[in-house]
Design a protein around this motif. Structure first.
Motif, PDB file in Angstrom:
ATOM      1  N   ARG A  23      19.440   4.623 -63.322  1.00  0.00           N
ATOM      2  CA  ARG A  23      19.916   5.609 -64.264  1.00  0.00           C
ATOM      3  C   ARG A  23      20.265   6.927 -63.579  1.00  0.00           C
ATOM      4  O   ARG A  23      19.822   7.191 -62.474  1.00  0.00           O
ATOM      5  CB  ARG A  23      18.794   5.868 -65.262  1.00  0.00           C
ATOM      6  N   ARG A  49      17.363  -1.370 -57.379  1.00  0.00           N
ATOM      7  CA  ARG A  49      17.393  -0.539 -58.571  1.00  0.00           C
ATOM      8  C   ARG A  49      16.331   0.541 -58.452  1.00  0.00           C
ATOM      9  O   ARG A  49      15.161   0.250 -58.208  1.00  0.00           O
ATOM     10  CB  ARG A  49      17.150  -1.388 -59.810  1.00  0.00           C
ATOM     11  N   ASP A 103      12.508   0.116 -58.220  1.00  0.00           N
ATOM     12  CA  ASP A 103      11.991  -0.576 -59.407  1.00  0.00           C
ATOM     13  C   ASP A 103      12.079  -2.083 -59.199  1.00  0.00           C
ATOM     14  O   ASP A 103      11.178  -2.828 -59.568  1.00  0.00           O
ATOM     15  CB  ASP A 103      12.841  -0.153 -60.619  1.00  0.00           C
ATOM     16  N   ASP A 116       8.127  -3.445 -70.244  1.00  0.00           N
ATOM     17  CA  ASP A 116       8.669  -2.944 -68.986  1.00  0.00           C
ATOM     18  C   ASP A 116       8.834  -4.066 -67.961  1.00  0.00           C
ATOM     19  O   ASP A 116       9.888  -4.221 -67.341  1.00  0.00           O
ATOM     20  CB  ASP A 116       7.706  -1.898 -68.436  1.00  0.00           C
ATOM     21  N   ARG A 149      12.295  -5.921 -66.557  1.00  0.00           N
ATOM     22  CA  ARG A 149      12.566  -5.969 -65.119  1.00  0.00           C
ATOM     23  C   ARG A 149      12.840  -7.422 -64.690  1.00  0.00           C
ATOM     24  O   ARG A 149      13.804  -7.697 -63.995  1.00  0.00           O
ATOM     25  CB  ARG A 149      11.400  -5.392 -64.335  1.00  0.00           C
ATOM     26  N   ASP A 176      19.550  -2.227 -69.653  1.00  0.00           N
ATOM     27  CA  ASP A 176      19.461  -0.836 -69.210  1.00  0.00           C
ATOM     28  C   ASP A 176      19.338   0.095 -70.409  1.00  0.00           C
ATOM     29  O   ASP A 176      18.568   1.061 -70.397  1.00  0.00           O
ATOM     30  CB  ASP A 176      20.701  -0.450 -68.386  1.00  0.00           C
ATOM     31  N   GLU A 228      15.854  -0.150 -72.019  1.00  0.00           N
ATOM     32  CA  GLU A 228      14.874   0.627 -71.257  1.00  0.00           C
ATOM     33  C   GLU A 228      15.024   2.126 -71.537  1.00  0.00           C
ATOM     34  O   GLU A 228      14.041   2.825 -71.808  1.00  0.00           O
ATOM     35  CB  GLU A 228      15.069   0.352 -69.759  1.00  0.00           C
ATOM     36  N   ALA A 229      16.260   2.595 -71.507  1.00  0.00           N
ATOM     37  CA  ALA A 229      16.503   4.025 -71.730  1.00  0.00           C
ATOM     38  C   ALA A 229      16.121   4.436 -73.146  1.00  0.00           C
ATOM     39  O   ALA A 229      15.520   5.494 -73.370  1.00  0.00           O
ATOM     40  CB  ALA A 229      17.970   4.352 -71.450  1.00  0.00           C
ATOM     41  N   ASP A 233      12.335   4.590 -73.484  1.00  0.00           N
ATOM     42  CA  ASP A 233      11.832   5.810 -72.846  1.00  0.00           C
ATOM     43  C   ASP A 233      12.060   7.023 -73.742  1.00  0.00           C
ATOM     44  O   ASP A 233      11.177   7.842 -73.946  1.00  0.00           O
ATOM     45  CB  ASP A 233      12.535   6.048 -71.501  1.00  0.00           C
TER      46      ASP A 233
END
Ligand SMILES: Nc1ncnc2c1ncn2[C@@H]1O[C@H](COP(=O)(O)OP(=O)(O)OP(=O)(O)O)[C@@H](O)[C@H]1O
Ligand SMILES: [Mg+2]
Lengths: 235, 175
Positions: free
Chosen positions: A48, A221, A228, B111, B115, B161, B164-165, B168
């Motif tokens: 990110r 990543r 990660d 999490d 992954r 992605d 995950e964002a 968060d």
């Protein structure tokens, strides 16, 4: 790997950490990163915004000194080098492609590509010959005499990559080198980087685009400055 | 329905035997859509029943019958090509179900799950990309098939992605 002919380690980061800013603005941009890139390898860096991708390229290229840990390029620890030697080492071994490309507008494509060699004291004719070789590899040999503003974005991108790999440089560090390109043009740039690596160079390429990252042997990543995950292509 | 229309579209070019249609179909789709010959014949028989195509009465000495499209068949093809197809149905797939259920039932494992899932998906993307790199320059159909596969898998990586964002951001907003 220790073999002298096959795959040699071009970049090694060991427990690399980088703290930026002061006081409340202090940021751990990289935390305990371990990464080895050997010749022939294409490594993609994803993550990110703010995860540390540009920081990783900066420490790999010796632009930013590490807060702790070691960065080694072609077997030589960058921390041990004097500023002048570091600059020379960078020009000799490492090619950078910044997102904004940094082409000099008053120089032609060939002059832009030859520039880092000339800074290094290579004779003009020799530097120009090496530039022609690099431009030809990127399939834009016919644009050697054009100025940056006479080329398309994708063509400028290739000139920047040619400058990144000119001469003996074997480690290419590229930050979003396919920036604003369309899918097919971006893929072609990635393919070219892939083939440079197949010919013995190595590259660390930052990209947000998963299908471009997939051209890499390994996809690293980053998350909040740490690695990660690393996805290896199965062979 | 789509396979029927695709076979008719191929027949619209010239009369053909069933096995030829199978080969033409697979070539046009870059080998990304295997058909079995039984499916080809059952589809052709339905076309015959619906007056969209006809088979030669007499089989040739190898027992093959040549198929020809009818006027109705031509119309059906034209209409099919001219009507936009519905986009890929994205409401239900095992991949998203697992992620969504994990968020609901085992938030502390999300999490790791994301992954691992991203890793697996990225691996798949790398494998497809290798295949893409080896496609012969002239093989447009295969290229297009792989491009499409890559984009579909890429969408999953991008979605992970985002998951995950979002999690968060959500965590920050509620903590
Ligand atoms: N000079 C600086 N001083 C303080 N903090 C910095 C500095 N440069 C970068 N940072 C911080 O370090 C972290 C990593 O930044 P970096 O530029 O490496 O991220 P990135 O992954 O390249 O992001 P992007 O995708 O937006 O380019 C961020 O939190 C950023 O705010
Ligand atoms: Mg950056």
């Amino acid at each position: 790997m220790t073999s002298s002919h096959a795959h040699v380690s071009l970049l090694e980061l060991q427990n690399a950490s980088l703290t930026l800013g002061e006081g409340v603005a202090r940021v751990d941009a990289l935390i305990d990163v371990n990464l080895t890139v050997t010749s022939g390898e294409l490594v993609a860096v994803t993550g990110r915004s703010g995860s540390g991708k540009s920081s990783l390229l900066n420490v790999a290229g010796g632009l930013t000194p590490l807060s702790s840990g070691t960065a080694t390029v072609e077997g030589e620890p960058l921390a041990g080098l004097k500023a002048r030697d570091l600059a020379a080492r960078r020009r000799r071994s490492i090619g950078y492609v910044f997102q904004d490309l940094n082409l000099l507008p008053t120089l032609t494509a060939a002059e832009n590509v030859a520039f880092p060699l000339e800074l290094d004291g290579v004779k003009v004719a020799e530097a120009r010959a090496a530039a022609d070789v690099a431009l030809t590899r990127l399939e834009i040999g016919d644009l050697a005499g054009r100025f940056p503003d006479e080329m398309s974005g994708g063509q400028r991108q290739r000139v920047a990559i040619a400058r990144g790999v000119v001469g003996e440089r074997r480690l290419l560090l590229a930050d979003e080198p396919t920036g604003a390109l369309d899918e097919v043009t971006a893929e072609n740039v990635m393919k070219l980087i892939r083939s440079l690596c197949d010919d013995g160079a190595a590259a660390l390429v930052v990209t947000h685009d998963p299908s471009l990252a997939a051209w890499a042997d390994r996809v690293v990543r980053l998350r909040d400055g740490r690695i990660d995950s690393i996805t290896e292509a199965s062979t | 329905m789509s396979v029927r229309d695709a076979l008719l579209a191929l027949l619209d070019r010239r009369p053909a035997y069933g096995y030829e249609l199978k080969a033409d179909f697979e070539a046009a789709t870059g080998d990304g859509w295997p058909l079995n010959i039984g499916q080809v014949y059952s589809t052709l028989q339905r076309c015959e029943r619906d007056d969209l195509a006809t088979a030669q009465d007499e089989a040739d000495d190898q027992g093959r019958r040549l198929w020809t499209i009818s006027a109705e068949g031509r119309e059906a093809v034209a209409e099919w090509l001219e009507t936009p197809a519905a986009p890929v149905e994205a409401t239900r797939d095992p991949f998203s179900l697992k992620v969504l259920m994990a968020i609901e039932t085992s938030p502390d494992r999300v999490d790791d799950l994301i992954r691992d899932q991203r890793n697996a998906t990225m691996s798949e993307l790398q494998a497809l990309t290798r295949e893409k790199a080896s496609v012969a320059d002239g093989d447009l159909a295969r290229q297009l098939h792989l491009d499409r596969s890559v984009l579909l898998v890429e969408a999953q990586v991008r979605w992970l992605d985002m998951v995950e964002a979002r999690i968060d951001a959500h965590g920050k907003a509620t903590s």
